[in-house]
Scaffold this active site. Structure first.
Site, PDB file in Angstrom:
ATOM      1  N   HIS A  67       0.817  -1.224   0.000  1.00 33.10           N
ATOM      2  CA  HIS A  67       0.000   0.000   0.000  1.00 33.10           C
ATOM      3  C   HIS A  67       0.851   1.275   0.000  1.00 33.10           C
ATOM      4  O   HIS A  67       0.690   2.129  -0.875  1.00 33.10           O
ATOM      5  CB  HIS A  67      -0.972  -0.018   1.179  1.00 33.10           C
ATOM      6  CG  HIS A  67      -1.659   1.293   1.427  1.00 33.10           C
ATOM      7  ND1 HIS A  67      -2.541   1.863   0.530  1.00 33.10           N
ATOM      8  CD2 HIS A  67      -1.568   2.170   2.473  1.00 33.10           C
ATOM      9  CE1 HIS A  67      -2.977   3.026   1.010  1.00 33.10           C
ATOM     10  NE2 HIS A  67      -2.394   3.232   2.190  1.00 33.10           N
ATOM     11  N   ASP A  86      -3.153   8.343  -1.013  1.00 28.97           N
ATOM     12  CA  ASP A  86      -3.536   7.281  -0.066  1.00 28.97           C
ATOM     13  C   ASP A  86      -4.989   6.863  -0.296  1.00 28.97           C
ATOM     14  O   ASP A  86      -5.315   5.680  -0.404  1.00 28.97           O
ATOM     15  CB  ASP A  86      -3.338   7.823   1.356  1.00 28.97           C
ATOM     16  CG  ASP A  86      -3.827   6.856   2.433  1.00 28.97           C
ATOM     17  OD1 ASP A  86      -3.551   5.658   2.311  1.00 28.97           O
ATOM     18  OD2 ASP A  86      -4.490   7.316   3.377  1.00 28.97           O
ATOM     19  N   GLU A  93       1.399   5.446  13.008  1.00 30.25           N
ATOM     20  CA  GLU A  93       0.072   5.058  13.503  1.00 30.25           C
ATOM     21  C   GLU A  93      -0.031   3.557  13.752  1.00 30.25           C
ATOM     22  O   GLU A  93      -0.624   3.125  14.746  1.00 30.25           O
ATOM     23  CB  GLU A  93      -0.972   5.486  12.475  1.00 30.25           C
ATOM     24  CG  GLU A  93      -2.387   5.158  12.858  1.00 30.25           C
ATOM     25  CD  GLU A  93      -3.341   5.409  11.698  1.00 30.25           C
ATOM     26  OE1 GLU A  93      -4.480   4.928  11.798  1.00 30.25           O
ATOM     27  OE2 GLU A  93      -2.945   6.043  10.719  1.00 30.25           O
ATOM     28  N   ASP A  94       0.562   2.757  12.853  1.00 32.16           N
ATOM     29  CA  ASP A  94       0.327   1.308  12.882  1.00 32.16           C
ATOM     30  C   ASP A  94       1.500   0.476  13.388  1.00 32.16           C
ATOM     31  O   ASP A  94       1.386  -0.751  13.488  1.00 32.16           O
ATOM     32  CB  ASP A  94      -0.035   0.813  11.470  1.00 32.16           C
ATOM     33  CG  ASP A  94      -1.363   1.401  10.981  1.00 32.16           C
ATOM     34  OD1 ASP A  94      -2.168   1.787  11.843  1.00 32.16           O
ATOM     35  OD2 ASP A  94      -1.567   1.488   9.763  1.00 32.16           O
ATOM     36  N   ASP A 107     -26.136  13.454 -25.251  1.00 36.30           N
ATOM     37  CA  ASP A 107     -26.194  13.988 -26.604  1.00 36.30           C
ATOM     38  C   ASP A 107     -25.306  15.222 -26.751  1.00 36.30           C
ATOM     39  O   ASP A 107     -25.500  16.039 -27.630  1.00 36.30           O
ATOM     40  CB  ASP A 107     -27.646  14.348 -26.966  1.00 36.30           C
ATOM     41  CG  ASP A 107     -27.846  14.384 -28.473  1.00 36.30           C
ATOM     42  OD1 ASP A 107     -27.095  13.700 -29.176  1.00 36.30           O
ATOM     43  OD2 ASP A 107     -28.739  15.117 -28.928  1.00 36.30           O
TER      44      ASP A 107
END
Length: 729
Positions: free
Chosen positions: A68, A159, A96-97, A279
């Protein structure tokens, strides 16, 4: 058997890591095309730290988590951003993780990268009462981080883009919520910053996830219509190419197809069928320079007739996000409408990349600089809104208004151009000039003619704001202003104003309650104040007085708690009976927002009046015999005896009910009487009893009871008047 399974698992893990390494090498190879080798080496160091930190973490798709951040970094690299942005993109989730701290990022990659990573981090450690509040607070933090460094929003958008591309593995309800947030916030931010390529993809992915059935039906309809359109587009492109060659204009001409979400929104907003929207044929012409753009415009206008009123020159007056282009709509073959955009190569790049073009074109070209400067202007206004907003929800509401800016262009008296959202009023213009101008504006001149402050502005108008030193914002302005800056500034001013007025009224009410028992505020022991504030858990004396003024606390109960010896004070009160201790509270009518006049009975000077305390509203003044007031007569915490101060405000509203014969001209005759006596009609309503008699109720401005009596006496002399009386609501 166990050994075989373990071997298979090891092989799979090894393959995933190989893929990750390939992606990292692929990213570095791309970066080498525009970054120095030592900068690329720093990016690779960031990858190694990210891979170590996220080791063992997997995404719902089954891929290693590091995939990621690498995908986010790839999107940033395609924007050709600086190496610090790429490093921050790779590390954007580690704080954060994982166990990686901000201090370590500062040590290894510097303060800039650490601040970028911190700005992108989510608010998972805070608790909120609702998902809406959490989203609003998360959005507020993101916007504040952006105002410090524009690169934060570029990482955040990249992100979100990768998360949307991999949304299919999420639960249906979660994917719909993320898609809704993307359509509501992230796509509009990308549009506001001119990043149309990312905006279009976010909209398409959000549309597909939030409305999957509508997306599929629309997609099928577009496929069916594409065959015939292809032939028509080729014919139009060929005709334009031939004319351009005749005029010796070098240009790239391409046909564009509207993307699905754009078609869907137009169908929704304008209540059109698919055929009516689809159109429309779109052509983009990319010319060599600005002069060639205007010559190309002349060529297409000679080839096909332009639709009146549909030409827009965004080259001379760029959009708020720096977008520049010529827009026109033509009557094509068989009357088919053709949308044409004409721009230079640089303008085309800015239109697709917006503020990211600043990093792509580092030669200081005018267009990319304009996009960057305009983005900063908008973010500066966002910071002002944040400083004045009461909470995160109010901030989100205000900024979302500014995320959909169909602009109008207004001239100041000095000839400067100001951009405002479509539907903006003179008050919005005043606040765009300066908050102080907005707070003190009393009138507006549009093209040198006086106009109401609620007038909606049109492009090309010259607007001048008339101010007065003693003027202040009117709460009614909130009903028509459209810009977030104006709305937030008005709310902020009124909150502060209401607070100061509530404190003043609370002080008078508490002093009166103390007077009733033979004491006063001046007699209260300061230590007693400290004790009471501690008991009530209030920060200061003004907060307590404001609560009393707003009707949230009873003045009599607070007075009891302030006095050490209530029985002794009651005795003192008995001794002072007959003096002015129990005199009614005097009102002028100028007390402001915490004192209001009841619309059920319309009290005016000369009437016997009482006050009823209403939680959150403060003191509401009624006529003494008003039924709504009498309900509270035996509630000492709400019932406040009042009297008129000798110096009252100039005008009050009163209601008059008039029964008249149903004849032509009677309303005009009555209105003339009201006008002759120097009064103004605030409201008028009719009730026709039968074909012969009507009841007209006027709400008029009067000075006092005598003024009202004179008016009613004069109205009785109108021949058609059968009966007249003062309305009691």
């Amino acid at each position: 058997m166990v050994e075989t399974a373990t071997t298979a698992k090891t092989t799979a893990t090894s393959t995933s890591l190989d893929n990750t390494r390939f992606l990292a090498r692929d990213l570095c190879s791309y970066l080498e095309t525009y970054l120095d080798s030592d900068q690329v080496a720093e990016v690779y160091r960031a990858y190694l730290l990210g891979a170590e930190a996220h080791d063992g973490q997997m995404r719902l798709s089954g891929d290693p988590y590091i995939i990621h951040p690498l995908a986010v970094a790839k999107t940033m690299a395609e924007m050709r951003l600086d190496h610090k942005s790429i490093v921050a993109a790779i590390l954007h989730d580690v704080m954060e993780d994982t166990h990686i701290s901000k201090e370590r990022i500062v040590t290894e990659f510097g303060e800039d990268v650490a601040e970028l990573v911190d700005g992108v981090s989510k608010l998972t450690h805070l608790k909120f009462s609702s998902k809406a509040e959490a989203q609003a607070e998360n959005f507020r933090k993101m916007m504040l981080a952006i105002t410090r460094d524009l690169r934060v929003i570029l990482i955040k958008l990249a992100d979100r883009l990768h998360n949307m591309r991999t949304l299919g593995v999420m639960r249906a309800d979660k994917s719909r919520r993320i898609a809704r947030e993307t359509l509501d916030i992230y796509a509009p931010i990308a549009q506001r910053l001119g990043m149309n390529a990312i905006r279009r993809e976010l909209e398409m992915l959000g549309f597909a996830a939030h409305y999957p059935m509508r997306y599929r039906i629309l997609q099928e309809a577009v496929k069916k219509s594409r065959g015939h359109r292809k032939e028509v587009m080729q014919k139009i492109e060929t005709a334009i190419c031939a004319r351009m060659e005749e005029a010796s204009i070098e240009a790239r001409i391409t046909g564009r197809e509207k993307h699905l979400y754009s078609i869907y929104r137009k169908m929704q907003e304008k209540r059109l069928s698919f055929a009516e929207v689809f159109d429309v044929y779109a052509i983009r012409i990319v010319a060599g320079d600005v002069d060639a753009c205007y010559r190309a415009l002349g060529v297409v206008h000679n080839l096909y007739k332009p639709v009146p009123g549909r030409f827009k020159d965004y080259i001379a007056i760029p959009k708020a996000n720096g977008y520049q282009s010529l827009h026109t709509v033509l009557f094509g073959p068989h009357g088919i409408p053709i949308e044409v955009q004409i721009r230079t190569q640089e303008m085309d790049q800015v239109a697709e990349s917006g503020i990211a073009a600043h990093w792509l074109y580092k030669t200081g070209d005018r267009q990319s600089g304009t996009a960057q400067a305009r983005a900063r202007e908008w973010l500066k206004s966002v910071l002002e809104i944040q400083q004045a907003a009461g909470n995160s929800m109010e901030f989100l509401e205000s900024v979302k208004v500014d995320l959909f800016p169909e602009e109008v262009y207004i001239f100041t008296p000095q000839g400067e151009i100001m951009e405002l959202p479509r539907g903006a009023t003179a008050v919005d213009f005043a606040y765009a000039v300066h908050s102080d101008v907005g707070n003190t504006c009393v009138a507006a001149k549009i093209d040198r003619r006086l106009a109401p402050l609620s007038t909606r502005l049109e492009s090309g108008r010259t607007v001048e704001i008339v101010t007065a030193p003693g003027a202040r914002p009117n709460p009614a302005w909130l009903n028509f202003v459209v810009t977030g800056k104006a709305r937030t500034a008005i709310r902020h001013y009124l909150k502060n104003l209401q607070l100061s007025e509530a404190i003043s009224l609370g002080q008078r009410l508490l002093d009166k309650a103390l007077n009733n028992v033979g004491s006063s505020l001046a007699d209260v022991d300061p230590q007693r104040w400290v004790l009471i504030l501690s008991e009530l858990e209030l920060k200061d004396q003004e907060t307590l007085l404001a609560d009393i003024g707003l009707g949230n606390r009873m003045a009599a109960l607070v007075a009891r708690r302030l006095l050490l010896d209530w029985e002794q004070d009651e005795a003192a009160s008995a001794e002072t009976e007959g003096d002015d201790a129990n005199a009614p509270l005097a009102v002028k009518g100028t007390e402001g927002m915490v004192l209001s006049f009841a619309r059920c009975c319309y009290p005016i000077p000369g009437d016997a009046i009482v006050g009823v305390m209403s939680a959150g509203r403060g003191l509401v003044v009624h006529r003494e015999n008003c039924g709504n007031a009498l309900e509270n007569r035996h509630k000492p915490d709400k019932w406040i005896p009042l009297q008129w101060h000798p110096e009252t405000q100039p005008e009050y509203n009163a209601a008059i009910r008039v029964q008249t014969a149903n004849k032509r001209g009677v309303l005009a005759n009555l209105a003339a009487v009201i006008s002759d006596l120097g009064s103004n009609i605030e409201n008028v309503s009719f009730d026709e009893r039968d074909g012969h008699v009507s009841t007209i109720t006027f709400t008029v401005s009067v000075r006092d009871r005598k003024h009202l009596a004179d008016m009613m006496r004069r109205m009785r002399h109108v021949p058609e008047v059968l009966r007249i009386n003062r309305s009691r609501g």
